[in-house]
Enzyme design. Sequence first.
Site, short mmCIF file in Angstrom:
data_model
loop_
_atom_site.label_atom_id
_atom_site.label_comp_id
_atom_site.label_asym_id
_atom_site.label_seq_id
_atom_site.Cartn_x
_atom_site.Cartn_y
_atom_site.Cartn_z
N HIS A 220 -39.58 9.28 -5.46
CA HIS A 220 -39.20 7.93 -5.07
C HIS A 220 -38.39 8.06 -3.79
O HIS A 220 -37.33 8.71 -3.78
CB HIS A 220 -38.40 7.24 -6.17
CG HIS A 220 -39.22 6.91 -7.38
ND1 HIS A 220 -38.72 6.94 -8.67
CD2 HIS A 220 -40.53 6.55 -7.50
CE1 HIS A 220 -39.67 6.60 -9.52
NE2 HIS A 220 -40.79 6.36 -8.84
N GLU A 223 -34.55 7.80 -3.68
CA GLU A 223 -33.76 8.68 -4.55
C GLU A 223 -33.66 10.03 -3.85
O GLU A 223 -34.57 10.85 -3.94
CB GLU A 223 -34.41 8.76 -5.93
CG GLU A 223 -34.47 7.39 -6.61
CD GLU A 223 -35.28 7.36 -7.89
OE1 GLU A 223 -35.64 8.45 -8.39
OE2 GLU A 223 -35.59 6.26 -8.38
N HIS A 363 -34.95 12.99 -9.60
CA HIS A 363 -34.84 11.55 -9.38
C HIS A 363 -33.36 11.16 -9.32
O HIS A 363 -32.48 12.00 -9.34
CB HIS A 363 -35.54 10.78 -10.51
CG HIS A 363 -37.04 10.86 -10.46
ND1 HIS A 363 -37.82 9.78 -10.13
CD2 HIS A 363 -37.89 11.89 -10.69
CE1 HIS A 363 -39.10 10.14 -10.15
NE2 HIS A 363 -39.17 11.41 -10.50
N GLU A 456 -32.58 13.51 -13.65
CA GLU A 456 -31.90 12.39 -13.01
C GLU A 456 -30.52 12.87 -12.57
O GLU A 456 -29.73 13.34 -13.38
CB GLU A 456 -31.79 11.22 -14.00
CG GLU A 456 -33.12 10.67 -14.47
CD GLU A 456 -33.75 9.71 -13.46
OE1 GLU A 456 -33.04 9.25 -12.56
OE2 GLU A 456 -34.96 9.41 -13.62
#
Length: 634
Positions: A220, A223, A363, A456
């Site tokens: 993404h 990110e 991410h 994440e």
Amino acid sequence: TVSYIQISHSPYNTEFCMDIMMNYCDDMSYTHTVFPNILGHRTREEAELGPEYLLVSVVHNLLNGECTPDIRMLGCSVLVPRCEKEKVLKPCRSTCEAVRKNCYHAFEGIEMAWPYFLDCDRFFVSDQEGCYDPLEGLRAIQEEGNTPEKPHTVIQFSYQSNAQMNSILKKTAARCPEIAMTYSIGRSVEGKDLLVIEFSNNPGVHELLEPEIKYIGNMHGNEVLGRQLLIYLAQYLCSEYLLGNQRIQTLINTTRIHILPSMNPDGYELAAAEVQDTIDPENEEAQNYNSWTLGRGNAQNIDLNRNFPDLTAIVYSRRRHRRFRSNHIPIPDAYWFGKVAPETYAVMKWIRSFPFVLSANFHGGELLVSYPYDLSKHPLEQKMFSPTPDEQVFKQIARTYADAHATMAEGNSGRCENFGSIGQDGIINGARWYSFAGGMQDFNYLHTNCFEVTVELGCDKFPAEEELYTGWKDNKEALLTFLESVHRGIKGIVKDADGNGIKGARISVRGIRHDITTAENGDYWRLLTAGIHILTASAPGYTRAMKKIHLPARMQKAGRVDFVLQKAVVEPDMEEDYRIPSMGTYEHFDPYNQFERYTISEQNQNREEGQEKPWWWSYFSHAHGSAPTWLLRN
């Protein structure tokens, strides 16, 4: 003995030897020069306006401080040659050759040709011809200084443009050519390279029984911390290997590591531009940056982590078949009639081309590690625990990163308050967190041998530049520990009776309905938790072989389990064990070649129509006179 060249009288010479009056050359070991200089510049003003002097003035910034002031002083020895007794002294070729040997990689790293005016044969002379060392003043200063401190890795914690990122990766590979190389897996919608840097003691080659692991960042585009961490990791691995760090040397000597810092460079460019607008004090119309949407997708506004084939739904529809296995599921033909992003296509081909064992995809937006499946096993449940057959293995993989992270494993609540509870110890089953189809980690597991998790990295998708160092400190140990964890479980070779490796043989584990297959030379790797396992190796045309093994807890390296298969009559139902009814074969990839044509011909055409200049070209594009194309490589 130093030889002199008599200065010829010229209408441009108002005097013979004159003071050096060029700011970037005023620290030379001599104080007088002459014009015309060795390059033919007739006056100081002409030399100062030339691209050669411009390069000398900015080389420190271009090379990030590497090889300076050596390059600058070497250039000055040609631009403002030494003058004594109305005669020109030429610099020593041996000095030029030594600097070129030590610094050529730095120019390669930014895709810049070695400057023509630093041609050691053309503008420098041998010791026998009589010369002087243009770095003698620098050496004197170094000798007077204190004992140099112990070498250490230096990383600049700042954001880079896509071109600067690629430059850093290429420069890193050029600095460590024995253990690193870069290669492109394809191009983005807007024609930007998807550049990978590889680390291995034999880069570019798959070595028997050496596991392969990959890191992917910036899927993404908004990110961005993962992108930065992977750039820093590449620099760290190269530097620490050269400095003799035993842990890093062992890791690289036993592992083939592939790092793709940015899977979505187009999205990053959009997100970075928006961030820049919001911090511009003169931009009164700038809105608060919406980090959840701007730049998330690629240039076609496709969310790349929803763009992979949905093989998980196929698993759920077939899971009650007695012989069904959840591995190497073919891509349905219908997938190719949808919109497949070139970035997705490139990564799928990449995943299919290497025998990856383990992977992490970085991410932002929460602080946890998510593992497959991402798609809920019930179509009406958005937060349902949906495990793979390798649930225990995936939990171990996820905990490896979370436990080694500075804070990830602390607490058990949704600290970013974006998706609710994150489960225990900073890890969670993806579908239990939130369900979606077409994700990359499910595709890795169901289509290849690779076990991938999603990391994440924090609540802020685009953290401030001053927070990058903290991000590196929090994640460095986890990044290294995760790479080392690829050596868990078992590995081995499946051979025939003549000792030849068998490609495509299957390794099955009793109680786990997920097989892995052998690579080109018959070698395999199977991640497993500690305990007793019953393994079966099989291949069409061979008898099956079975072994019972015990993997001790805390085992630091993969156990070796080899198999020898005997020739046999092909069992008619063997292939049916693995084939999904009404679907094609595993080799059926892009059956209409429509995306292959796009990624090769159309993108090459785009590149030819608008050849992207290196990021540093803007320094020279407005130089006096003609543009210095001699700085461009090929």
